[in-house]
Scaffold this motif. Structure first.
Motif, short mmCIF file in Angstrom:
data_model
loop_
_atom_site.label_atom_id
_atom_site.label_comp_id
_atom_site.label_asym_id
_atom_site.label_seq_id
_atom_site.Cartn_x
_atom_site.Cartn_y
_atom_site.Cartn_z
N ALA A 135 2.19 2.67 -8.45
CA ALA A 135 1.10 2.81 -9.43
C ALA A 135 1.10 1.59 -10.35
O ALA A 135 0.04 1.00 -10.63
N ILE A 136 2.27 1.19 -10.78
CA ILE A 136 2.38 0.02 -11.65
C ILE A 136 2.00 -1.25 -10.89
O ILE A 136 1.24 -2.08 -11.39
N ALA A 137 2.50 -1.36 -9.65
CA ALA A 137 2.18 -2.54 -8.85
C ALA A 137 0.66 -2.69 -8.72
O ALA A 137 0.10 -3.77 -8.92
N LYS A 138 -0.01 -1.58 -8.44
CA LYS A 138 -1.47 -1.65 -8.25
C LYS A 138 -2.18 -2.06 -9.54
O LYS A 138 -3.08 -2.90 -9.53
N GLN A 139 -1.75 -1.47 -10.66
CA GLN A 139 -2.37 -1.79 -11.95
C GLN A 139 -2.20 -3.27 -12.29
O GLN A 139 -3.14 -3.93 -12.74
N VAL A 140 -0.98 -3.78 -12.08
CA VAL A 140 -0.72 -5.18 -12.43
C VAL A 140 -1.57 -6.10 -11.54
O VAL A 140 -2.17 -7.06 -12.03
N VAL A 141 -1.64 -5.77 -10.25
CA VAL A 141 -2.46 -6.58 -9.34
C VAL A 141 -3.94 -6.50 -9.75
O VAL A 141 -4.64 -7.51 -9.80
N ASP A 142 -4.39 -5.30 -10.11
CA ASP A 142 -5.78 -5.12 -10.59
C ASP A 142 -6.06 -6.01 -11.79
O ASP A 142 -7.08 -6.69 -11.85
N ILE A 143 -5.15 -5.97 -12.77
CA ILE A 143 -5.33 -6.76 -13.98
C ILE A 143 -5.41 -8.25 -13.65
O ILE A 143 -6.10 -9.01 -14.32
N HIS A 144 -4.74 -8.65 -12.57
CA HIS A 144 -4.80 -10.04 -12.12
C HIS A 144 -6.08 -10.34 -11.35
O HIS A 144 -6.28 -11.47 -10.89
N GLY A 145 -6.91 -9.31 -11.15
CA GLY A 145 -8.14 -9.52 -10.38
C GLY A 145 -7.91 -9.54 -8.88
O GLY A 145 -8.78 -9.97 -8.13
N GLY A 146 -6.75 -9.07 -8.45
CA GLY A 146 -6.45 -9.05 -7.02
C GLY A 146 -6.56 -7.66 -6.42
O GLY A 146 -6.98 -6.72 -7.09
N THR A 147 -6.19 -7.55 -5.16
CA THR A 147 -6.19 -6.23 -4.51
C THR A 147 -4.85 -6.04 -3.80
O THR A 147 -4.19 -7.01 -3.42
N ILE A 148 -4.48 -4.77 -3.65
CA ILE A 148 -3.27 -4.49 -2.88
C ILE A 148 -3.62 -3.44 -1.83
O ILE A 148 -4.35 -2.49 -2.12
N SER A 149 -3.16 -3.65 -0.61
CA SER A 149 -3.49 -2.71 0.45
C SER A 149 -2.24 -2.44 1.28
O SER A 149 -1.25 -3.16 1.18
N VAL A 150 -2.31 -1.38 2.06
CA VAL A 150 -1.13 -0.99 2.83
C VAL A 150 -1.51 -0.60 4.25
O VAL A 150 -2.58 -0.04 4.48
N GLU A 151 -0.66 -1.00 5.18
CA GLU A 151 -0.77 -0.52 6.56
C GLU A 151 0.60 0.06 6.89
O GLU A 151 1.61 -0.52 6.52
N SER A 152 0.60 1.19 7.58
CA SER A 152 1.89 1.78 7.86
C SER A 152 1.82 2.66 9.09
O SER A 152 0.76 3.21 9.39
N SER A 153 2.92 2.77 9.78
CA SER A 153 2.93 3.73 10.87
C SER A 153 4.32 4.35 10.95
O SER A 153 5.35 3.67 10.79
N ILE A 154 4.33 5.65 11.12
CA ILE A 154 5.57 6.42 11.05
C ILE A 154 6.60 5.90 12.06
O ILE A 154 6.29 5.71 13.23
N GLY A 155 7.79 5.67 11.58
CA GLY A 155 8.87 5.22 12.45
C GLY A 155 8.79 3.74 12.80
O GLY A 155 9.72 3.19 13.40
N GLN A 156 7.67 3.07 12.48
CA GLN A 156 7.50 1.66 12.85
C GLN A 156 7.68 0.75 11.66
O GLN A 156 8.27 -0.32 11.78
N GLY A 157 7.14 1.17 10.52
CA GLY A 157 7.28 0.33 9.34
C GLY A 157 6.02 0.27 8.49
O GLY A 157 5.01 0.92 8.80
N THR A 158 6.13 -0.51 7.44
CA THR A 158 5.07 -0.56 6.44
C THR A 158 4.83 -2.01 6.03
O THR A 158 5.76 -2.81 5.99
N ARG A 159 3.58 -2.32 5.73
CA ARG A 159 3.25 -3.66 5.27
C ARG A 159 2.29 -3.57 4.09
O ARG A 159 1.19 -3.01 4.20
N PHE A 160 2.73 -4.07 2.95
CA PHE A 160 1.87 -4.15 1.77
C PHE A 160 1.31 -5.57 1.67
O PHE A 160 2.07 -6.53 1.83
N THR A 161 0.02 -5.69 1.43
CA THR A 161 -0.58 -7.03 1.29
C THR A 161 -1.27 -7.15 -0.05
O THR A 161 -2.12 -6.32 -0.41
N ILE A 162 -0.90 -8.17 -0.79
CA ILE A 162 -1.56 -8.47 -2.06
C ILE A 162 -2.47 -9.67 -1.83
O ILE A 162 -2.02 -10.68 -1.28
#
Ligand code: ADP
Length: 258
Positions: free
Chosen positions: A224-251
């Motif tokens: 929640a904090i990560a998203k707010q800080v990125v928002d305040i910077h005018g950026g976006t944060i997104s996530v792709e994930s699949s169970i057992g495979q892993g997760t990728r957050f992109t700012i």
């Protein structure tokens, strides 16, 4: 328990006004409900470490304890106080963001050295858990950001990669240019996030399976904090994930040139 219903349905200005008031009243109702739920969860979260602290303080007071045993209890008290302190700091940051008093001090940052120093700082934690942390960053990227706040965002994401991955896996920090943006991506080969939970992971106090996080020490505020800080910077944060495979957050941030 209070929802307003305005019976005025005429097709004139008065009807329009009634509709606006109705919408406003509904919004207020949900805001109040949300606030109550938030306060209830927070009280619950505060109670857990306090229970530990009080319990272990009671035991540590006993006069018949071995020195070592007492030290062990005092250590637990110390750890739980730190957790509590961390939680309060996060809550305080969120409160400031809500009131728009959370200030950021942007400066032009050369991403390579900035991310590399974070990488070096975090490498030992990954090595300890036998997770390989890779670093792959283009050298010519410049962005305007608040270095301290942004480091916190990356640390929150790395912390999750570490918490939710097993030994023998690979995690990475990447930064590259994509169209007009600079993207910073944090990936892991950890347990992944169930598809149906993805819309909620940036919500405050949201945790996939409460037990998953309690043992790993999280309160569900990091994203929640990560998203707010990125928002305040005018950026976006997104996530792709699949169970057992892993997760990728992109700012994604706007690129600024030197
Ligand atoms: P927490 O402090 O509980 O980790 P966060 O806000 O950082 O809270 O994350 C919210 C939830 O999203 C976590 O409870 C966790 O289940 C899930 N999550 C976040 N990052 C990852 C990740 N890299 N891999 C798997 N699950 C994750």
């Amino acid at each position: 328990d209070f929802s307003v219903s305005l019976p005025l349905r005429s097709n004139d200005e008065l009807g329009e006004l009634a509709k606006s008031i109705q919408t406003l009243a509904n919004d207020l109702y949900y805001m109040k409900q949300e606030r109550n739920e938030f306060l209830a969860s927070i009280s619950h979260e505060l109670r857990t470490p306090l229970t530990y602290i009080k319990g272990y303080a009671d035991i540590a007071k006993r006069t018949d304890l071995e020195f070592q045993e007492r030290t062990q209890y005092l250590n637990i008290i110390h750890e739980e106080s730190e957790r509590l302190n961390h939680l309060l700091e996060e809550l305080f940051d969120l409160a400031k963001m809500d009131q728009n008093t959370f200030s950021i001090a942007k400066e032009r940052v050369h991403l390579y050295p900035f991310l590399h120093s974070i990488y070096k700082k975090y490498l030992p934690a990954f090595e300890n858990k036998k997770i390989q942390l890779q670093f792959n960053c283009d050298n010519d990227l410049f962005v305007d950001l608040d270095p301290a706040r942004f480091e916190q965002v990356i640390l929150n994401l790395l912390d999750n990669a570490l918490k939710y991955s097993k030994m023998g896996t690979v995690a990475s920090i990447e930064a590259f240019k994509k169209e007009d943006n600079v993207q910073v991506a944090l990936s892991d080969q950890g347990m992944g996030i169930p598809q149906e939970e993805m819309p909620y992971i940036f919500d405050r106090l949201y945790r996939v399976e409460k037990s998953r996080s309690r043992e790993t020490g999280g309160y569900g505020l990091g994203l929640a904090i990560a998203k707010q800080v990125v928002d305040i910077h005018g950026g976006t944060i997104s996530v792709e994930s699949s169970i057992g495979q892993g997760t990728r957050f992109t700012i994604a941030l706007k690129e600024n040139y030197k």
